[in-house]
Each structure stands twice: as C-alpha cells, then as structure tokens.
Scaffold this active site. Structure first.
Site, PDB file in Angstrom:
ATOM      1  N   ASP A   1      -5.464  -9.531   6.084  1.00 33.41           N
ATOM      2  CA  ASP A   1      -4.735  -8.584   5.247  1.00 33.41           C
ATOM      3  C   ASP A   1      -5.517  -8.253   3.983  1.00 33.41           C
ATOM      4  O   ASP A   1      -6.474  -8.946   3.617  1.00 33.41           O
ATOM      5  CB  ASP A   1      -3.368  -9.164   4.862  1.00 33.41           C
ATOM      6  CG  ASP A   1      -2.338  -9.005   5.969  1.00 33.41           C
ATOM      7  OD1 ASP A   1      -2.608  -8.257   6.913  1.00 33.41           O
ATOM      8  OD2 ASP A   1      -1.265  -9.638   5.870  1.00 33.41           O
TER       9      ASP A   1
ATOM     10  N   LYS B   1      -2.511  -4.424   4.475  1.00 34.84           N
ATOM     11  CA  LYS B   1      -1.209  -3.856   4.149  1.00 34.84           C
ATOM     12  C   LYS B   1      -1.005  -3.920   2.650  1.00 34.84           C
ATOM     13  O   LYS B   1      -1.015  -4.979   2.045  1.00 34.84           O
ATOM     14  CB  LYS B   1      -0.087  -4.609   4.874  1.00 34.84           C
ATOM     15  CG  LYS B   1      -0.188  -4.524   6.390  1.00 34.84           C
ATOM     16  CD  LYS B   1       0.756  -5.491   7.083  1.00 34.84           C
ATOM     17  CE  LYS B   1       2.181  -5.055   6.955  1.00 34.84           C
ATOM     18  NZ  LYS B   1       3.091  -5.911   7.737  1.00 34.84           N
TER      19      LYS B   1
ATOM     20  N   MET C   1       5.744  -8.669  -5.227  1.00 33.56           N
ATOM     21  CA  MET C   1       5.631  -7.229  -4.916  1.00 33.56           C
ATOM     22  C   MET C   1       6.661  -6.431  -5.708  1.00 33.56           C
ATOM     23  O   MET C   1       7.296  -5.512  -5.198  1.00 33.56           O
ATOM     24  CB  MET C   1       5.808  -6.985  -3.410  1.00 33.56           C
ATOM     25  CG  MET C   1       4.782  -7.712  -2.557  1.00 33.56           C
ATOM     26  SD  MET C   1       5.137  -7.658  -0.778  1.00 33.56           S
ATOM     27  CE  MET C   1       6.475  -8.863  -0.663  1.00 33.56           C
TER      28      MET C   1
END
Length: 518
Positions: free
Chosen positions: A35, A57, A171
């Site tokens: 990732d 991602k 996030m």
C-alpha cells in the site's frame, strides 16, 4: 500446490518500527502487494527478484479496488507463491485485513497475520504525546475519520463527547471540520486541546497543537496534508514538554544513502539515530571476478611478497574468501606486511585477526601510494588485490619513489545499480523531499548520476566522504559538503552540518581522503 499469504503490518513509516517477524517474512517473499502508506525504507528487506505490486490506496485515490486486491492475493497463492500483503500500520486496525483474509479462508489458502505497530499510538509518541496518562486520560479510543463520498461519518458524537479519555481519529484530516463540529455540537468543551499530526515517524512529520475550536483554522493555515491523524484530549498539552524526535539534529531530513547494499547498514543506522529518514538505494554494487586464476596463482607465491596492500573492505572480503575456498588460511601470509587505505579496510582486516602495519594519514590512493613509495625498497614486491576500476594514481605514486615490483591484481569490479526506486527518488529530489544524498566514493556519485539521468544535479545536496568524491559531485553541478576526515563518524557529522545548512570549516586536514567504501 497452494502457496501461502502473510498479512504484514509495516508500522507507521519509520523502518525501525517494522517488527522482526515482519522483516523475516519480507525477506522470503516471492510476491509483495503493498500500500501507499508503507515506509519507503522497508522495501530494502524485499528480495530484488520478488514481484512488486502497487495496490496503493489513499483517500479518494485507489489504484486497485478492494475486491481486486482480494482476488489478486487468491490468484497468486493458487499459483503456489509465497505472498506478502504489506500494509501500513497494523492490518487489523482499520486496515481491512479481515476482508482480505476472508476470501482466502473460504478457498482454503493458508495464511498468517503479522501485526504491525499501530500509527494510532506510535505517531503521537513521536510527537511527545502519550495517549494515556494518569493525570489526564485513563482510556484511549481509536476511530476512523474515513467516510464514503457524500455520506456522513458514522460516529456517535454525543457518546464521544462524554468520554474523559483520549480520542484518536485515523484518516481524519478530510473530515476534520465535520469531526470538530460534531464534538462541539455534542457539548465538548471548545477549549479541549487537540492536535493534528502529519506524516508521523517520517521526515515530513509536522504537528498542529490548538484547541478543538481552533484546530480547523490552524490546520488550514499551516497547510497540513495527508496522511495525518487527529488527537483530542488533555494529553496534547504534553507535546511541548515531552517532544523528543523533533529535537534530534536530523529530524525532518530525508537522506539518500547510495553506498553498496552490503555496506550501507552502519551509515544508515547512524543517520537514523540522529532522526533522519533514510532511504538505502545503492548506486553501485561489487561483483567478484570469478575463476580468477591469476589470484589463485598468486596464493602460491605469497611468501615472495613483502607487502600486501588493500584499498577497500570489499577487496579484503574477496581476497580472504578466495583464500579460504582454495584451501588456505592466514598462516600462508607468513611475515608479509599489510597496508590498508583507511580505517574501514583496517577494520575488515581486524575482524580476521590481522593488523595493518601501514595506513596513510590521508585515506586515499594518492597518499597510500606516497607512503608505500617511501617505505618500499628497490626490488621489493607488492601485491595489490583491488577493483578492476582502481585509481591508477596509487601505482604512479609508488613508481615515482621506488623501483619496487608491483602486482596490480583485479579481484572484483564495480557495477552500477539500476533500481526502479531511482525513478521515484528523482521525483522526490525535484520536489525538494530528499534533503541530501550521501556519497562514499566517486563511484557512488557516478552510479547515482547514471541512474537518474535527466535530473538537474544542481538540486542535489551531496554529502561527500572526501575530495575525490566531492570533485565528482561538483563536476555534475551538485552542492557539496565534505567530511573533515574520511571516516563514517566524520561523514555523519557532515550530514548534520548539511542538514543545518552550514558548510565545512576550512581547516579540514583529512578532507582530501577518499573513503575506502568499495
């Protein structure tokens, strides 16, 4: 035959936070599906022959849909491959690791999970924020701030506002305003301390400490970007008192180490210890000359030589490896005197129980040649096993001073590395994200230039081990800082000066040394 899948957490970015088991699994991988949030330094543990698949991602930018990743892991395992799914942080903490393993379980594919150091705890720690503290918070609550497009966050803000512990939102930057509004609307005190922490444990780490009410304005004003986490709670007030990483002399700096792969570890470790993010991307490698019959013949005549001269650690390694494989040991050296170009080479000799009798005050071929020319008598014999690309100045200086008999014997060659990683390094240098490139020989400079053709070398801050290395860098137009002596410790000191923007003092008596790196 079915293969196997390992779901590995890479940690928050700092290569030192990869677990020992994670490293062990990576070193045996045939396929690595990784990732975007995986720290770049971690890729050095992956075998060069392994297939690398970028499933990166980031918020709103997915190279592969989750379903594609699931099917990819299954397909590679059915091919009988040893597959590593490498994810930032911990794969079971908002990493969708459970989803990826579900299909494997249904199909009977064996798998293992290697937990990673979670960014929810490691990133605040790197900013001096303990997520729990007896005086401030006896609990910590981790949430995701990620949401699907056009959908609100699925969070119970009223419940969160009543909690007395620390709130950590992973996030959470894209939903920062919504999180703040939800908590304030649910009755949380606007003066509650809050922190936005960007790229924690990496060179780009940056923090914003504010009140909950003012955190959005501050984050916008200071240009906080992703990846970042949001921490809310009284523990944020400790950031000033307990900050440690940002006080390290190379904190916030990213250094590119171009030294050969087998020799980069010590230098990289010293730089990381001073706070730098280090990328080990060798620009050269050494290859032993195979079936070297000239060397084998000289083994039978070592007693005829008065001096054995080594110009690099690699030369020591190759020479004594071949000596052993041909059925000899160090007793065959007899009374031969050993000379070394510098402390790195001398150290390799010491490991084998040998001391060098001669080493120049300035660690380069020119001064080694001057020294040998002064001590050797006419008619004495010198054997110099070294690189096929060895500097001829060594031989010229000896021949200018004595009529000794010299056997200049190539036992390995220096080859430029062609790593895919250099394409990304070029982009990072152009973006100002690589703060220095560290060179331990003119060969590493040339290998680097070969790998990043088209780069404006004037953008490169080169940290050089000696004058020959510096000259090679300057010929390309690089800015240079040079070590006072050709040793690792002085090279690291030069990196600190480069990071601080200072230049080398004029009185650098050993600066002309060329480090014996290859």
């Amino acid at each position: 035959m079915k293969g196997k899948v390992w779901l590995v957490g890479a940690g928050p970015g700092d290569v030192g936070l990869l677990t020992l088991k994670g490293r062990e699994v990576l070193e045996q991988a045939e396929i690595v599906v990784y990732d975007s949030l995986v720290g770049e330094g971690i890729f050095k543990f992956i075998p060069q022959e392994a297939e690398m698949i970028d499933a990166g991602k980031r918020a709103g930018r997915h190279k592969m849909a989750q379903e594609e990743i699931n099917r990819l892991l299954l397909g590679k395992a059915l091919e009988g491959k040893q597959v590593v799914r490498l994810k930032g942080g911990d794969p079971f903490l908002f990493g969708r690791g459970g989803e990826e393993l579900a299909l494997l379980a249904e199909e009977g594919i064996p798998f293992e999970v290697v937990p990673g150091v979670a960014s929810a705890f490691a990133v605040p720690a790197y900013f001096g924020i303990p997520v729990t503290h007896r005086a401030f918070a006896s609990s910590v609550h981790v949430m995701t701030g990620h949401r699907k497009k056009e959908e609100p966050l699925q969070l119970d803000f009223e419940a969160l506002a009543r909690l007395s512990g620390t709130l950590v939102f992973l996030m959470g930057v894209s939903a920062l305003e919504e999180i703040r509004g939800g908590l304030l609307g649910a009755g949380m005190d606007p003066k509650t301390p809050a922190a936005v922490l960007q790229q924690g444990t990496c060179a780009g780490q940056k923090k914003i400490i504010s009140s909950l009410a003012g955190i959005v304005t501050e984050a916008r004003r200071k240009g906080i970007g992703t990846p970042a986490i949001l921490v809310i709670g009284e523990v944020c007030t400790l950031a000033g008192q307990l900050a440690w990483h940002e006080k390290l002399p190379l904190s916030g700096k990213k250094a590119l180490v171009t030294r050969p792969r087998e020799r980069s570890g010590t230098l990289a470790g010293k730089l990381r210890g001073l706070g730098a993010e280090v990328l080990e991307l060798p620009s050269i490698r050494t290859e032993q000359i195979t079936e070297n019959r000239r060397l084998w013949q000289e083994f039978e005549h070592l007693s005829e030589y008065q001096y054995l001269v080594f110009t690099s650690p690699a030369g020591v390694e190759v020479f004594f490896r071949e000596l052993r494989e041909r059925g000899h040991d160090i007793r065959i050296l007899g009374n031969i005197q050993i000379a070394a170009i510098g402390p790195g080479t001398a150290k390799e000799l010491n490991v084998r129980g040998l001391n060098c009798a001669w080493m120049p005050a300035v660690y380069d071929g020119e001064h080694l040649g001057m020294l040998l020319g002064e001590i050797c008598q006419d008619g004495e014999r010198l054997l110099i096993p070294r690189s096929a690309q060895g500097n001829l100045q060594l031989i010229r200086e000896i021949e200018a001073r004595t009529a000794a008999e010299i056997t200049d014997l190539p036992i390995y060659q220096t080859v430029y590395e062609q790593s895919q990683g250099f394409a990304d390094m070029k982009r990072q240098i152009e973006a100002g994200q690589i703060h220095m490139a560290v060179f331990t020989s003119s060969s590493t400079v040339k290998g680097f230039a070969e790998a990043v053709k088209g780069l404006d070398y004037g953008l490169v801050q080169a940290v050089c081990i000696g004058a020959q290395t510096e000259a090679a860098a300057r010929r390309l137009g690089m800015k240079t800082v040079t070590a006072r002596e050709a040793t690792l410790d002085c090279l690291v000191e030069a990196c600190v000066r480069a990071g601080a923007g200072s230049s080398l003092p004029e009185d650098s008596s050993h600066a002309s040394g060329e480090f014996d790196s290859v």
